[in-house]
Write a protein that holds these residues in place. Sequence first.
Motif, PDB file in Angstrom:
ATOM      1  N   ALA A 210       0.821  -1.213   0.000  1.00  0.00           N
ATOM      2  CA  ALA A 210       0.000   0.000   0.000  1.00  0.00           C
ATOM      3  C   ALA A 210       0.861   1.272   0.000  1.00  0.00           C
ATOM      4  CB  ALA A 210      -0.944  -0.008   1.199  1.00  0.00           C
ATOM      5  N   GLY A 211       1.933   1.273   0.791  1.00  0.00           N
ATOM      6  CA  GLY A 211       2.731   2.484   0.936  1.00  0.00           C
ATOM      7  C   GLY A 211       3.806   2.648  -0.124  1.00  0.00           C
ATOM      8  N   ASP A 212       4.039   1.618  -0.926  1.00  0.00           N
ATOM      9  CA  ASP A 212       5.087   1.701  -1.954  1.00  0.00           C
ATOM     10  C   ASP A 212       4.765   2.793  -2.958  1.00  0.00           C
ATOM     11  OD1 ASP A 212       6.441  -0.347  -0.817  1.00  0.00           O
ATOM     12  OD2 ASP A 212       6.010  -1.831  -2.372  1.00  0.00           O
ATOM     13  N   LEU A 213       5.815   3.441  -3.451  1.00  0.00           N
ATOM     14  CA  LEU A 213       5.609   4.504  -4.429  1.00  0.00           C
ATOM     15  C   LEU A 213       5.678   3.939  -5.837  1.00  0.00           C
ATOM     16  CD1 LEU A 213       7.605   7.433  -2.835  1.00  0.00           C
ATOM     17  CD2 LEU A 213       5.139   7.039  -2.848  1.00  0.00           C
ATOM     18  N   VAL A 214       4.742   4.347  -6.663  1.00  0.00           N
ATOM     19  CA  VAL A 214       4.694   3.952  -8.061  1.00  0.00           C
ATOM     20  C   VAL A 214       5.160   5.138  -8.903  1.00  0.00           C
ATOM     21  CG1 VAL A 214       3.229   3.083  -9.913  1.00  0.00           C
ATOM     22  CG2 VAL A 214       2.697   2.516  -7.523  1.00  0.00           C
ATOM     23  N   HIS A 215       6.194   4.903  -9.709  1.00  0.00           N
ATOM     24  CA  HIS A 215       6.709   5.945 -10.607  1.00  0.00           C
ATOM     25  C   HIS A 215       6.103   5.729 -11.983  1.00  0.00           C
ATOM     26  CE1 HIS A 215      10.262   7.207  -8.018  1.00  0.00           C
ATOM     27  NE2 HIS A 215       9.779   6.140  -7.401  1.00  0.00           N
TER      28      HIS A 215
END
Lengths: 247, 247, 247
Positions: free
Chosen positions: A82-87
């Motif tokens: 959930a907290g992972d960043l998507v580039h």
Amino acid sequence: MFKAIVSAATLRDALDSVSVLVEECKIRLNEDGLAIQAVDPANVGMVDLSLDSEAFESYEADGGVIGVNLSRLEDIAGMGNAGDLVHLELDEETRKLHIRIDGLSYTLALIDPDSIRQEPDIPDLDLPAEIVLEGTHLDRGIKAANMVSDHIALRVDESEETFHIEAEGDTDDVDLELTRADLIDLEVGPAESLFSLDYLKDMNKAIPSDAEVTMELGEEFPVKLHFEFAEGLGQVTYMLAPRIQSD
Amino acid sequence: MFKAIVSAATLRDALDSVSVLVEECKIRLNEDGLAIQAVDPANVGMVDLSLDSEAFESYEADGGVIGVNLSRLEDIAGMGNAGDLVHLELDEETRKLHIRIDGLSYTLALIDPDSIRQEPDIPDLDLPAEIVLEGTHLDRGIKAANMVSDHIALRVDESEETFHIEAEGDTDDVDLELTRADLIDLEVGPAESLFSLDYLKDMNKAIPSDAEVTMELGEEFPVKLHFEFAEGLGQVTYMLAPRIQSD
Amino acid sequence: MFKAIVSAATLRDALDSVSVLVEECKIRLNEDGLAIQAVDPANVGMVDLSLDSEAFESYEADGGVIGVNLSRLEDIAGMGNAGDLVHLELDEETRKLHIRIDGLSYTLALIDPDSIRQEPDIPDLDLPAEIVLEGTHLDRGIKAANMVSDHIALRVDESEETFHIEAEGDTDDVDLELTRADLIDLEVGPAESLFSLDYLKDMNKAIPSDAEVTMELGEEFPVKLHFEFAEGLGQVTYMLAPRIQSD
């Protein structure tokens, strides 16, 4: 030009609310955020989504439009916690979207926006009743209606000042009555319309269980369902056409 | 003669790593522990398992061979909790295996070992690259590859000193890049091979999520995957034949 | 006249123990509580349930009989949390049952009791052996038997003073032996009978995992299984006809 960083959870919430209606959609990459409008193939349900640039860790766009396969993009967003960043970064030349999550790179072929169904013109209806309720109440009413029918009636009782989620089956009936005390807010007005339960079930799936849902309702008119995500920086409005009562 | 006591969890871990490839196998009841070698019907994936006698509560054997139906034996091991002890005793005359777990007795008919596919001759390859990684990383790469293709490429980038799990689909591509910092250990060497994703998915199912996996890799060569269970007293090596790149 | 209030959990427990055998049943609305007797279409399994009026928050009835569709009523009871109160009220004129749970009203059309299979006459057998055991032990024996056969033998060993749950498959056998120490109570007597595993599996589903089960057993006689729910205010007795051993 489009280049953005967003949490996997926010991206998923945005995509989920559209994918319950359509498989493919156009995403407008406006300067102040993303916007999606879509209507299902039968022209019964519409969605209008906006996700403010402030919901992103970083956001740069200049007004382009891309076409995407939603389930594919949801699968990719699902590869992150959930907290992972998507580039996200658009390659204008190849018309591919480069997506990165924590060491994983995904190159997504985009769909020609012209091949995707026209975005709907969502009418600006002035509906007489407004009900603000917790998502869990709507969910309970839908589950109950589903036991007896494939239609669902939404109704305001003006004199009792109550909101009703009802269904009539061949032998059995259900009625979830919500009083002013159960509701977050209620503006009474003449309001009673019948809807396809399948559509409402699909829309309900995308509503977070802790969300406040604002419902606008009239007499044999479409219903509008509005809720927020991403701490208020994301906005979704569904519109669902009524069934004719004499069906 | 064979008589042994082992925890249900250890027995299950051992069986699971073989049952992803074959339904029946020969178990060698060596003096110093159990050994299983098996190859799948298509001759693509092999497994070489050993479970040291010290992994058992008690162990007595004199070098016989038995043939077993793995899913049947897994079901029985599944009747115990992880810590429950499983008592195994071979009846040489009836060729049945008597199994006891906490009051439950099970009499398992064995399979004639001669009717089971020949054990493979697992080649002793000297592969140029070795990658040691966490099981969770391998799992993530396999899930990502599965979104776009039914093949998966494993590759070492010698100059960047990175390991890549990659897949090319008809329209989309994925690439999980693991740097030295992500890996437990890396010996670079010329290494890039393509594999069937189905086999690797099956093998991955048997790898405990907290396991360290040692991978040996070459150029269009089989890959070897090695991991331990039962606190290092159990050893599994998988070998998977490559797909030809020009497929 | 029938008007009652009961917790959703108690209502569900009562319905579940009947619905494993039949789809529809008669409920006797006695002055001192509910009573249900039913037999499955093949006349192999019977259930005798009573739920004391003291298990209800409030209870008023005068001896009528209603016919209900069990899965429908279970679905409704499932709309409440375990502790939610379910209000039941019979409308004698329309022959409908009005059910309310926390704002939700459900109108259930009843079934003409005369159209439902006759209630069985449950014989008052005097069986020689009685075994009192934890539900978890019965559950384990059933799971084990299910691995090898679709029949299950229940047997008391009079000299060893043990109770056995056994099954013989085409190649494999299982035997769960429970000693006096494993059992809550045991009255030995000549007792060995064979049963259909499917029926026993269904009955077992309705037995709470923390329940004490009292089993009465003879030689090629039906078995009686008795357990309580609702803190002892609900009573269920199952009776299951034996299979002929020479099958």
